[in-house]
Design a protein around this motif. Structure first.
Motif, mmCIF file in Angstrom:
data_model
loop_
_atom_site.group_PDB
_atom_site.id
_atom_site.type_symbol
_atom_site.label_atom_id
_atom_site.label_comp_id
_atom_site.label_asym_id
_atom_site.label_seq_id
_atom_site.Cartn_x
_atom_site.Cartn_y
_atom_site.Cartn_z
ATOM 1 N N TRP A 31 0.789 -1.068 -0.135
ATOM 2 C CA TRP A 31 0.026 -0.109 -0.054
ATOM 3 C C TRP A 31 0.812 1.211 0.154
ATOM 4 N N ASP A 32 0.572 2.262 -0.715
ATOM 5 C CA ASP A 32 1.382 3.306 -1.103
ATOM 6 C C ASP A 32 0.695 4.572 -0.587
ATOM 7 N N LYS A 33 0.960 4.819 0.821
ATOM 8 C CA LYS A 33 0.305 5.947 1.485
ATOM 9 C C LYS A 33 -0.156 7.459 0.737
ATOM 10 N N LYS A 34 1.125 7.624 0.054
ATOM 11 C CA LYS A 34 1.045 9.000 -0.510
ATOM 12 C C LYS A 34 0.110 9.231 -1.737
ATOM 13 N N SER A 35 -0.151 8.216 -2.675
ATOM 14 C CA SER A 35 -1.036 7.982 -3.753
ATOM 15 C C SER A 35 -2.388 7.347 -3.351
ATOM 16 N N SER A 36 -2.448 6.975 -2.261
ATOM 17 C CA SER A 36 -3.844 6.090 -1.637
ATOM 18 C C SER A 36 -3.960 4.959 -2.613
ATOM 19 N N LYS A 37 -3.299 4.146 -3.187
ATOM 20 C CA LYS A 37 -3.285 3.033 -4.046
ATOM 21 C C LYS A 37 -2.277 2.000 -3.832
ATOM 22 N N TRP A 38 -2.468 0.637 -4.489
ATOM 23 C CA TRP A 38 -1.742 -0.373 -4.235
ATOM 24 C C TRP A 38 -0.501 -0.218 -5.200
ATOM 25 N N GLN A 39 0.674 -0.416 -4.804
ATOM 26 C CA GLN A 39 1.868 -0.082 -5.728
ATOM 27 C C GLN A 39 2.537 -1.739 -5.986
ATOM 28 N N ALA A 40 2.683 -1.833 -7.294
ATOM 29 C CA ALA A 40 3.253 -3.183 -7.431
ATOM 30 C C ALA A 40 4.752 -2.788 -8.109
ATOM 31 N N SER A 41 5.617 -3.793 -7.656
ATOM 32 C CA SER A 41 6.959 -3.533 -7.715
ATOM 33 C C SER A 41 7.771 -5.022 -7.586
ATOM 34 N N ILE A 42 8.705 -5.315 -8.386
ATOM 35 C CA ILE A 42 9.462 -6.782 -8.451
ATOM 36 C C ILE A 42 10.947 -6.396 -8.269
ATOM 37 N N GLY A 43 11.668 -7.467 -7.812
ATOM 38 C CA GLY A 43 13.167 -7.381 -7.750
ATOM 39 C C GLY A 43 13.733 -7.751 -9.061
ATOM 40 N N VAL A 44 14.575 -6.992 -9.454
ATOM 41 C CA VAL A 44 15.436 -7.269 -10.617
ATOM 42 C C VAL A 44 16.659 -6.995 -10.638
ATOM 43 N N GLY A 45 17.578 -7.850 -10.543
ATOM 44 C CA GLY A 45 19.064 -7.653 -10.503
ATOM 45 C C GLY A 45 19.485 -7.007 -9.079
ATOM 46 N N GLY A 46 18.548 -7.320 -8.243
ATOM 47 C CA GLY A 46 19.084 -6.764 -6.647
ATOM 48 C C GLY A 46 18.603 -5.509 -6.573
ATOM 49 N N LYS A 47 17.903 -4.834 -7.435
ATOM 50 C CA LYS A 47 16.940 -3.542 -7.475
ATOM 51 C C LYS A 47 15.747 -3.703 -7.501
ATOM 52 N N LYS A 48 14.815 -2.578 -6.778
ATOM 53 C CA LYS A 48 13.260 -2.809 -6.946
ATOM 54 C C LYS A 48 13.027 -2.115 -8.371
ATOM 55 N N GLU B 163 -5.950 15.138 1.270
ATOM 56 C CA GLU B 163 -4.650 15.729 0.903
ATOM 57 C C GLU B 163 -4.377 15.657 -0.644
ATOM 58 N N ARG B 164 -4.639 14.486 -1.208
ATOM 59 C CA ARG B 164 -4.264 14.441 -2.405
ATOM 60 C C ARG B 164 -5.133 15.102 -3.668
ATOM 61 N N MET B 165 -6.385 15.505 -3.019
ATOM 62 C CA MET B 165 -7.134 16.268 -3.838
ATOM 63 C C MET B 165 -6.605 17.516 -4.106
ATOM 64 N N ALA B 166 -5.864 18.021 -2.914
ATOM 65 C CA ALA B 166 -5.090 19.266 -2.808
ATOM 66 C C ALA B 166 -4.020 19.242 -3.718
ATOM 67 N N SER C 182 3.663 15.645 1.894
ATOM 68 C CA SER C 182 4.994 15.313 1.139
ATOM 69 C C SER C 182 4.807 15.828 -0.396
ATOM 70 N N PHE C 183 3.272 16.395 -0.662
ATOM 71 C CA PHE C 183 2.988 16.960 -1.845
ATOM 72 C C PHE C 183 3.375 18.471 -2.200
ATOM 73 N N VAL C 184 3.883 18.646 -3.173
ATOM 74 C CA VAL C 184 4.289 20.010 -3.715
ATOM 75 C C VAL C 184 3.128 20.989 -3.562
ATOM 76 N N GLY C 185 3.120 22.373 -2.818
ATOM 77 C CA GLY C 185 2.261 23.200 -3.068
ATOM 78 C C GLY C 185 1.146 22.753 -2.084
ATOM 79 N N VAL C 186 1.091 21.890 -1.036
ATOM 80 C CA VAL C 186 0.200 21.342 -0.185
ATOM 81 C C VAL C 186 0.609 21.504 1.242
#
Length: 305
Positions: A12-29, A219-222, A187-191
């Motif tokens: 869960w990504d709190k900043k975007s209020s959405k689910w974040q998808a990520s995988i590990g590739v070569g030791g990096k996300k 906050e995200r709407m702002a 953490s948003f610019v202008g908010v």
């Protein structure tokens, strides 16, 4: 909506209020995108693994994976970029429709005393006391809201109904107390947070002067309102909000100019003359004013006291 996922590569990504998808590739996300639907995020991870010749880990179907890919393509196209997954315009439209439907469907909770507050996009904790609803706080985490209810029942000498631990209950109470004493930051610019109105305020700099863009409960709407203004000026958005969110934020400001604010709390209303929230109760068939408050939640607490 829970803040953790049982799917591999999904969080869960709190900043975007959405689910974040990520995988590990070569030791990096490797970040794969954000999704309203948790399963779509899981499908995006599976699709990437399959494309790399690896096995899918989340047991999603090829249809799920293609819808996730189509949603990513739709977002890129909306940003004026080229689609990368070779999905059709029809698939992209269908994926966007699925996401919008998920946004319109408010989440429900299996915990006693916990419900979704659409205006604040948070979990609301409230319990019945003496025939009235007592507001206990708003939480990003559903289980914390449940723990806050349990803490209140325990304090009243009653049994907890949500099976949360004493540690969780203490943490939930501490979160409520901290929210009352510490103004939030963004953490948003202008908010930034407006303590007097208890809302998020959107402002950007134009020609060396600050331009006020509106007040928001969310906050995200702002952040989206700031992005909309930058885009209208021919500049790049700085908060990574979608075109749909920006349009919604602009519409919210326009609606606020013509419509006085309303409250979802019982006994709380807006007093235009005083520019404050007012708490009222009915006594003997007549309305009795409890008091005027700068913050909506303060009025709600006074009503429940």
């Amino acid at each position: 909506m829970a803040s953790s996922s049982s799917f591999v590569g999904v969080c869960w990504d709190k900043k975007s209020s959405k689910w974040q998808a990520s995988i590990g590739v070569g030791g990096k996300k490797r970040r794969l995108g954000h999704f309203v639907d948790e399963r779509m995020a899981a499908a995006r991870c599976d699709a990437e693994r399959v494309a790399m010749g690896k096995a899918a880990k989340n047991s999603t179907t090829p249809d799920d994976e293609r819808m996730a890919a189509a949603r990513c393509d739709a977002e890129r196209v909306a940003m004026g970029k080229a689609a990368k997954n070779s999905t059709s315009a029809e698939e992209q439209a269908a994926a966007v429709a699925m996401a919008e439907a998920a946004c319109r469907q408010p989440p429900s909770s299996s915990f006693v005393g916990v419900s979704w507050d659409k205006a604040h996009r948070k979990w609301k904790a409230s319990i019945g006391v003496g025939g009235k609803l007592r507001h206990l706080g708003l939480f990003d985490d559903e289980r914390m809201a449940a723990a806050r209810c349990d803490a209140e029942w325990v304090a009243m000498g009653k049994a907890a109904k949500n099976s949360t631990s004493a540690e969780e209950q203490a943490a939930a109470v501490a979160m409520t107390e901290a929210a009352r004493s510490q103004p939030p930051s963004s953490s948003f610019v202008g908010v930034s947070w407006d303590e007097a109105r208890h809302k998020w305020v959107a402002r950007i700099s134009v020609g060396g002067k600050m331009r006020f863009l509106g007040y928001f409960d969310d906050e995200r709407m702002a952040a989206a309102r700031c992005d909309a203004e930058w885009v209208a000026m021919g500049k790049a958005a700085k908060n990574s909000t979608s075109a749909e969110e920006q349009a919604a934020a602009v519409a919210m400001v326009e609606a606020a100019r013509t419509k006085p604010p309303s409250s979802s709390f019982v006994g709380v209303g807006w007093n235009k003359a005083a520019s404050k929230w007012v708490a009222r109760i009915s006594v003997g068939g007549k309305a009795r004013t409890i008091g005027f408050f700068r913050h909506e939640l303060q009025a709600a607490v006074a009503y429940d006291a």
